[in-house]
Design a protein around this motif. Structure first.
Motif, PDB file in Angstrom:
ATOM      1  N   GLY A 167       0.874  -1.165  -0.304  1.00  0.00           N
ATOM      2  CA  GLY A 167       0.315   0.038   0.118  1.00  0.00           C
ATOM      3  C   GLY A 167       1.180   0.907   0.058  1.00  0.00           C
ATOM      4  N   MET A 168       0.093   2.326  -0.368  1.00  0.00           N
ATOM      5  CA  MET A 168       1.268   3.278  -0.212  1.00  0.00           C
ATOM      6  C   MET A 168      -0.080   4.227   0.191  1.00  0.00           C
ATOM      7  SD  MET A 168       0.697   3.401  -4.426  1.00  0.00           S
ATOM      8  CE  MET A 168       1.343   1.722  -4.140  1.00  0.00           C
ATOM      9  N   ALA A 169       0.671   5.702   0.867  1.00  0.00           N
ATOM     10  CA  ALA A 169      -0.407   6.997   1.700  1.00  0.00           C
ATOM     11  C   ALA A 169      -0.666   7.699   0.446  1.00  0.00           C
ATOM     12  CB  ALA A 169       0.893   7.624   1.773  1.00  0.00           C
ATOM     13  N   GLU A 170      -2.078   8.056   0.541  1.00  0.00           N
ATOM     14  CA  GLU A 170      -2.637   9.124  -0.597  1.00  0.00           C
ATOM     15  C   GLU A 170      -2.436  10.355  -1.228  1.00  0.00           C
ATOM     16  OE1 GLU A 170      -6.464   9.106  -1.302  1.00  0.00           O
ATOM     17  OE2 GLU A 170      -6.127   7.306  -0.105  1.00  0.00           O
ATOM     18  N   GLY A 171      -1.908   9.582  -2.108  1.00  0.00           N
ATOM     19  CA  GLY A 171      -1.394  11.306  -2.943  1.00  0.00           C
ATOM     20  C   GLY A 171      -0.174  10.463  -4.105  1.00  0.00           C
ATOM     21  N   TYR A 172       0.198   8.990  -3.284  1.00  0.00           N
ATOM     22  CA  TYR A 172       1.397   8.795  -3.779  1.00  0.00           C
ATOM     23  C   TYR A 172       0.950   7.822  -4.900  1.00  0.00           C
ATOM     24  CZ  TYR A 172       4.404  11.132  -1.235  1.00  0.00           C
ATOM     25  OH  TYR A 172       4.615  12.150  -0.790  1.00  0.00           O
ATOM     26  N   LYS A 173      -0.975   7.080  -5.519  1.00  0.00           N
ATOM     27  CA  LYS A 173      -0.821   5.852  -6.228  1.00  0.00           C
ATOM     28  C   LYS A 173      -0.370   6.528  -7.865  1.00  0.00           C
ATOM     29  CE  LYS A 173      -4.039   4.051  -2.790  1.00  0.00           C
ATOM     30  NZ  LYS A 173      -5.855   3.810  -2.870  1.00  0.00           N
ATOM     31  N   GLY A 174      -0.029   5.716  -8.444  1.00  0.00           N
ATOM     32  CA  GLY A 174      -0.207   6.338  -9.710  1.00  0.00           C
ATOM     33  C   GLY A 174       1.430   6.759 -10.006  1.00  0.00           C
ATOM     34  N   LYS A 175       2.325   6.970  -9.368  1.00  0.00           N
ATOM     35  CA  LYS A 175       3.537   7.690  -9.474  1.00  0.00           C
ATOM     36  C   LYS A 175       4.385   7.058  -9.479  1.00  0.00           C
ATOM     37  CE  LYS A 175       1.951  11.605  -7.835  1.00  0.00           C
ATOM     38  NZ  LYS A 175       1.963  12.651  -6.684  1.00  0.00           N
ATOM     39  N   GLY A 176       4.222   5.451  -9.679  1.00  0.00           N
ATOM     40  CA  GLY A 176       5.656   4.405  -9.938  1.00  0.00           C
ATOM     41  C   GLY A 176       6.170   3.654  -8.810  1.00  0.00           C
ATOM     42  N   LEU A 177       5.952   4.143  -7.051  1.00  0.00           N
ATOM     43  CA  LEU A 177       6.069   3.712  -6.144  1.00  0.00           C
ATOM     44  C   LEU A 177       5.455   2.211  -5.501  1.00  0.00           C
ATOM     45  CD1 LEU A 177       6.984   4.197  -3.116  1.00  0.00           C
ATOM     46  CD2 LEU A 177       4.914   4.953  -2.672  1.00  0.00           C
ATOM     47  N   GLY A 178       4.391   2.097  -6.406  1.00  0.00           N
ATOM     48  CA  GLY A 178       4.300   0.454  -5.922  1.00  0.00           C
ATOM     49  C   GLY A 178       5.022  -0.095  -6.692  1.00  0.00           C
ATOM     50  N   THR A 179       5.248  -0.155  -7.937  1.00  0.00           N
ATOM     51  CA  THR A 179       6.121  -0.919  -8.554  1.00  0.00           C
ATOM     52  C   THR A 179       7.497  -0.980  -8.276  1.00  0.00           C
ATOM     53  OG1 THR A 179       5.117  -0.199 -10.424  1.00  0.00           O
ATOM     54  CG2 THR A 179       7.045  -1.105 -10.822  1.00  0.00           C
ATOM     55  N   MET A 180       8.011   0.685  -7.476  1.00  0.00           N
ATOM     56  CA  MET A 180       9.813  -0.167  -6.667  1.00  0.00           C
ATOM     57  C   MET A 180       9.930  -0.701  -5.538  1.00  0.00           C
ATOM     58  SD  MET A 180      11.034   3.320  -4.393  1.00  0.00           S
ATOM     59  CE  MET A 180      11.000   4.421  -6.259  1.00  0.00           C
ATOM     60  N   ILE A 181       8.661  -0.918  -5.446  1.00  0.00           N
ATOM     61  CA  ILE A 181       8.038  -1.404  -3.628  1.00  0.00           C
ATOM     62  C   ILE A 181       8.118  -3.404  -4.047  1.00  0.00           C
ATOM     63  CG2 ILE A 181       7.214  -2.386  -1.882  1.00  0.00           C
ATOM     64  CD1 ILE A 181       6.030   0.339  -1.643  1.00  0.00           C
TER      65      ILE A 181
END
Length: 158
Positions: free
Chosen positions: A73-87
């Motif tokens: 999961g990620m904090a609000e405002g961070y979806k769609g910015k590649g963070l999930g893929t990084m994790i």
């Protein structure tokens, strides 16, 4: 600011708990107690920006040849910015280091996992998951999550 991904440590437990509970309150992630998070802290990776925890994910061994991505999961405002893929990439590398050939997840975010090299499969092919977690889940008789798998070692059938 720069986003970094690293192994979690005990000082991350409160922020992890808060992030996971936000998803759990919406019914899209299983809740985790602070005690459970602390016990399994070495299975988590976190993403942070400016010292603030903004994402997380963990691996849970289900068998000799299978691990599950959990609590992604990620904090609000961070979806769609590649963070999930990084994790997910960090978790995949951890699975490779563990010499585990298959990584699975139960998810509502199927498109995200498809973009990250997973394929949709029948969840019943994972009895390890069913007997580990699903037997305790309130949705066990009407599960609406989709199973996905990524094979890291092509000599292992999916």
């Amino acid at each position: 600011m720069t986003i970094t991904c690293r192994k979690a440590n005990p000082t991350d437990v409160d922020a992890l708990h808060e992030l996971i509970q936000g998803y759990a309150a919406k019914g899209i992630m299983l809740p985790r107690s602070r005690e459970a998070l602390l016990r399994h802290i070495d299975s988590f990776f976190v993403a942070e920006e400016g010292g603030m925890l903004i994402g997380c994910g963990s691996l849970f061994r289900l068998g000799a040849d299978l691990v599950e991505i959990r609590s992604l999961g990620m904090a609000e405002g961070y979806k769609g910015k590649g963070l999930g893929t990084m994790i997910v990439n960090a978790l995949i590398e951890e699975a490779r280091a563990m010499k585990t050939p298959k990584v699975m997840a139960l998810t509502y975010a199927v498109d995200f996992f498809l973009k990250n090299g997973f394929k949709v499969v029948d969840k019943e092919i994972f009895p390890e998951k069913v007997w580990t977690d699903c037997v305790h889940c309130s949705k066990r008789h009407a599960c609406d999550e989709i199973a996905v798998v990524r094979v890291l070692n092509e000599s292992v059938p999916s």
